[in-house]
Design a protein around this motif. Structure first.
Motif, PDB file in Angstrom:
ATOM      1  N   PRO A  46      42.913  89.060   4.902  1.00  0.00           N
ATOM      2  CA  PRO A  46      42.481  89.700   6.117  1.00  0.00           C
ATOM      3  C   PRO A  46      40.954  90.084   5.793  1.00  0.00           C
ATOM      4  O   PRO A  46      40.720  91.554   5.866  1.00  0.00           O
ATOM      5  CB  PRO A  46      43.527  90.630   6.266  1.00  0.00           C
ATOM      6  N   PHE A  47      39.832  89.394   5.798  1.00  0.00           N
ATOM      7  CA  PHE A  47      38.625  89.587   5.408  1.00  0.00           C
ATOM      8  C   PHE A  47      38.038  90.494   6.408  1.00  0.00           C
ATOM      9  O   PHE A  47      37.044  91.312   5.877  1.00  0.00           O
ATOM     10  CB  PHE A  47      37.781  88.481   5.325  1.00  0.00           C
ATOM     11  N   TYR A  48      38.395  90.525   7.621  1.00  0.00           N
ATOM     12  CA  TYR A  48      37.646  91.377   8.649  1.00  0.00           C
ATOM     13  C   TYR A  48      37.984  92.942   8.305  1.00  0.00           C
ATOM     14  O   TYR A  48      37.210  93.757   8.843  1.00  0.00           O
ATOM     15  CB  TYR A  48      38.333  91.005   9.966  1.00  0.00           C
ATOM     16  N   LYS A  49      38.993  93.227   7.359  1.00  0.00           N
ATOM     17  CA  LYS A  49      39.138  94.689   7.222  1.00  0.00           C
ATOM     18  C   LYS A  49      37.996  95.286   6.549  1.00  0.00           C
ATOM     19  O   LYS A  49      37.832  96.363   6.139  1.00  0.00           O
ATOM     20  CB  LYS A  49      40.435  94.756   6.457  1.00  0.00           C
ATOM     21  N   THR A  50      37.101  94.450   5.703  1.00  0.00           N
ATOM     22  CA  THR A  50      36.061  94.830   4.876  1.00  0.00           C
ATOM     23  C   THR A  50      34.719  95.262   5.842  1.00  0.00           C
ATOM     24  O   THR A  50      33.762  95.445   5.366  1.00  0.00           O
ATOM     25  CB  THR A  50      35.571  93.750   4.117  1.00  0.00           C
ATOM     26  N   PHE A  51      34.873  94.799   7.157  1.00  0.00           N
ATOM     27  CA  PHE A  51      33.822  94.983   8.037  1.00  0.00           C
ATOM     28  C   PHE A  51      33.923  96.234   8.835  1.00  0.00           C
ATOM     29  O   PHE A  51      35.137  96.557   9.058  1.00  0.00           O
ATOM     30  CB  PHE A  51      33.546  93.984   8.810  1.00  0.00           C
ATOM     31  N   ASN A  52      32.755  96.775   9.326  1.00  0.00           N
ATOM     32  CA  ASN A  52      33.016  98.160  10.055  1.00  0.00           C
ATOM     33  C   ASN A  52      33.452  97.776  11.634  1.00  0.00           C
ATOM     34  O   ASN A  52      33.790  98.624  12.173  1.00  0.00           O
ATOM     35  CB  ASN A  52      31.395  98.679  10.229  1.00  0.00           C
ATOM     36  N   SER A  53      33.183  96.634  12.033  1.00  0.00           N
ATOM     37  CA  SER A  53      33.647  96.060  13.572  1.00  0.00           C
ATOM     38  C   SER A  53      34.212  94.855  13.355  1.00  0.00           C
ATOM     39  O   SER A  53      33.536  94.047  12.319  1.00  0.00           O
ATOM     40  CB  SER A  53      32.578  96.338  14.469  1.00  0.00           C
ATOM     41  N   LEU A  54      35.094  94.412  14.261  1.00  0.00           N
ATOM     42  CA  LEU A  54      35.760  93.149  14.640  1.00  0.00           C
ATOM     43  C   LEU A  54      34.349  92.111  15.003  1.00  0.00           C
ATOM     44  O   LEU A  54      34.434  90.884  14.407  1.00  0.00           O
ATOM     45  CB  LEU A  54      36.571  93.004  15.381  1.00  0.00           C
ATOM     46  N   GLN A  55      33.454  92.581  15.524  1.00  0.00           N
ATOM     47  CA  GLN A  55      32.331  91.911  16.399  1.00  0.00           C
ATOM     48  C   GLN A  55      31.638  91.310  15.079  1.00  0.00           C
ATOM     49  O   GLN A  55      31.159  90.125  14.820  1.00  0.00           O
ATOM     50  CB  GLN A  55      31.439  92.510  17.080  1.00  0.00           C
ATOM     51  N   GLU A  56      31.500  92.268  14.057  1.00  0.00           N
ATOM     52  CA  GLU A  56      30.778  91.768  12.802  1.00  0.00           C
ATOM     53  C   GLU A  56      31.501  90.599  12.023  1.00  0.00           C
ATOM     54  O   GLU A  56      30.909  89.792  11.424  1.00  0.00           O
ATOM     55  CB  GLU A  56      30.135  93.200  11.902  1.00  0.00           C
ATOM     56  N   ALA A  57      32.799  91.076  11.954  1.00  0.00           N
ATOM     57  CA  ALA A  57      33.525  89.855  11.145  1.00  0.00           C
ATOM     58  C   ALA A  57      33.554  88.631  11.745  1.00  0.00           C
ATOM     59  O   ALA A  57      33.588  87.640  10.911  1.00  0.00           O
ATOM     60  CB  ALA A  57      34.950  90.525  10.819  1.00  0.00           C
ATOM     61  N   ARG A  58      33.534  88.539  13.073  1.00  0.00           N
ATOM     62  CA  ARG A  58      33.721  87.395  13.620  1.00  0.00           C
ATOM     63  C   ARG A  58      32.249  86.680  13.446  1.00  0.00           C
ATOM     64  O   ARG A  58      32.337  85.309  13.838  1.00  0.00           O
ATOM     65  CB  ARG A  58      33.876  87.685  15.234  1.00  0.00           C
ATOM     66  N   LYS A  59      31.450  87.212  13.068  1.00  0.00           N
ATOM     67  CA  LYS A  59      30.110  86.448  12.550  1.00  0.00           C
ATOM     68  C   LYS A  59      30.464  85.467  11.275  1.00  0.00           C
ATOM     69  O   LYS A  59      29.733  84.587  11.421  1.00  0.00           O
ATOM     70  CB  LYS A  59      29.018  87.128  12.373  1.00  0.00           C
ATOM     71  N   ILE A  60      31.316  85.740  10.950  1.00  0.00           N
ATOM     72  CA  ILE A  60      31.931  84.866   9.641  1.00  0.00           C
ATOM     73  C   ILE A  60      32.675  84.052  10.350  1.00  0.00           C
ATOM     74  O   ILE A  60      32.489  82.637   9.926  1.00  0.00           O
ATOM     75  CB  ILE A  60      32.458  85.949   8.429  1.00  0.00           C
ATOM     76  N   SER A  61      33.780  84.117  10.744  1.00  0.00           N
ATOM     77  CA  SER A  61      34.760  83.359  11.688  1.00  0.00           C
ATOM     78  C   SER A  61      35.810  84.197  12.444  1.00  0.00           C
ATOM     79  O   SER A  61      35.969  85.183  12.391  1.00  0.00           O
ATOM     80  CB  SER A  61      35.527  82.357  10.484  1.00  0.00           C
ATOM     81  N   ASP A  62      36.227  83.384  13.341  1.00  0.00           N
ATOM     82  CA  ASP A  62      37.166  83.870  14.278  1.00  0.00           C
ATOM     83  C   ASP A  62      38.498  83.561  13.759  1.00  0.00           C
ATOM     84  O   ASP A  62      39.700  83.663  14.227  1.00  0.00           O
ATOM     85  CB  ASP A  62      37.209  83.209  15.652  1.00  0.00           C
ATOM     86  N   HIS A  63      38.747  82.981  12.624  1.00  0.00           N
ATOM     87  CA  HIS A  63      39.927  82.704  11.795  1.00  0.00           C
ATOM     88  C   HIS A  63      39.940  83.305  10.409  1.00  0.00           C
ATOM     89  O   HIS A  63      38.695  83.513   9.812  1.00  0.00           O
ATOM     90  CB  HIS A  63      40.343  81.355  11.498  1.00  0.00           C
TER      91      HIS A  63
END
Length: 267
Positions: free
Chosen positions: A240-257
């Motif tokens: 769940p890499f998105y948990k390391t980001f401050n926002s989901l929008q920022e995480a989605r720059k990496i991927s939406d999966h």
């Protein structure tokens, strides 16, 4: 005591070597849009695995270059890696992509020439990419796949997968990737009846556009299907890499999966 410790170290080193960890990741729009910072983040996420299967590599300029740069970054982090990229898939231009495999050379050896499966290319927009690896003097063939989107009915493509084990009876096939379809769908029943199982059940792997009540995952899309009698399942999961980001929008720059992984040993 020294001999006992030496024996234990040898035992655990052999045990560790006999197990393989594969990771699969649909990295959205993987190409020139990914910055060096983002590529470093991706490398740090996957570096503890042995073979990486990537979907959604940009077919045009930038896709191959991004994979090469990711491989270069990985090589600077302590292990020797190699990679292979498919030709563009044969679907319509807005859907065509490439696949990629990246692997630790001390763990796996590519054997033969990988190929895009052409037999059902008229029925499957992004035909799967086959690559055979030798691990501990045994072989396994990874079938990397990215299905059409859910609203296009990916089951109309996946239904042809039931024919592939018979097409390649001498290959130990492992189906891996983004199926845009949950493993509980009846389209997977023929594979299951022929001895295959999924490593994940009831595990969502795509990201929502917005988190709701701190829950950020949307759908069960990514999975790995293995033949039960050909390998020993050890463990599996997601990152769940998105948990390391401050926002989901920022995480989605990496991927939406999110990445999925599978640890096993070959029989």
């Amino acid at each position: 005591m020294k001999n006992i410790l030496s024996s234990l170290l040898l035992f655990f080193s052999v045990l560790s070597f006999s197990q393989t960890k594969i990771i699969s990741w649909n990295i959205e729009n993987f190409g020139k849009s990914k910055s060096i910072i983002e590529l470093n983040f991706i490398a740090n996420t996957i570096l503890n695995y042995d073979i990486i299967a990537i979907q959604e590599v940009v077919a045009g300029y930038g896709g191959g270059q991004a994979i090469a740069e990711l491989n270069r970054i990985l090589n600077e982090k302590g292990s020797k890696w190699d990679y292979i990229i498919s030709n563009p898939t044969s679907g319509s231009s807005y859907k065509t992509e490439r696949y990629a495999f990246i692997w630790k050379t001390k763990k796996a050896k590519l054997t033969g020439s990988p190929w895009l499966e052409k037999k059902y290319h008229l029925e499957i927009d992004r035909e799967p990419y086959f690559a055979t690896f030798e691990i501990d003097n045994k072989t396994i063939t990874l079938v990397n796949f990215h299905a059409i989107t859910k609203n296009k009915q990916p089951e109309t493509e996946i239904k042809y997968f039931k024919f592939l084990p018979a097409e390649y009876p001498n290959l130990n096939l492992l189906f891996i990737g983004d199926f845009n379809c949950p493993q509980s769908h009846s389209v997977f029943n023929p594979l299951k009846k022929s001895g295959y199982a999924s490593v994940l059940q009831n595990q969502k792997t795509s990201l929502k556009k917005k988190c709701k009540n701190n829950y950020c995952l949307a759908s069960e899309f990514d999975n790995i299907f293995f033949r039960i009698n050909s390998l020993d399942y050890k463990n599996s999961g997601v990152i769940p890499f998105y948990k390391t980001f401050n926002s989901l929008q920022e995480a989605r720059k990496i991927s939406d999966h999110i990445p999925i992984w599978f640890e096993f040993s070959l029989k």
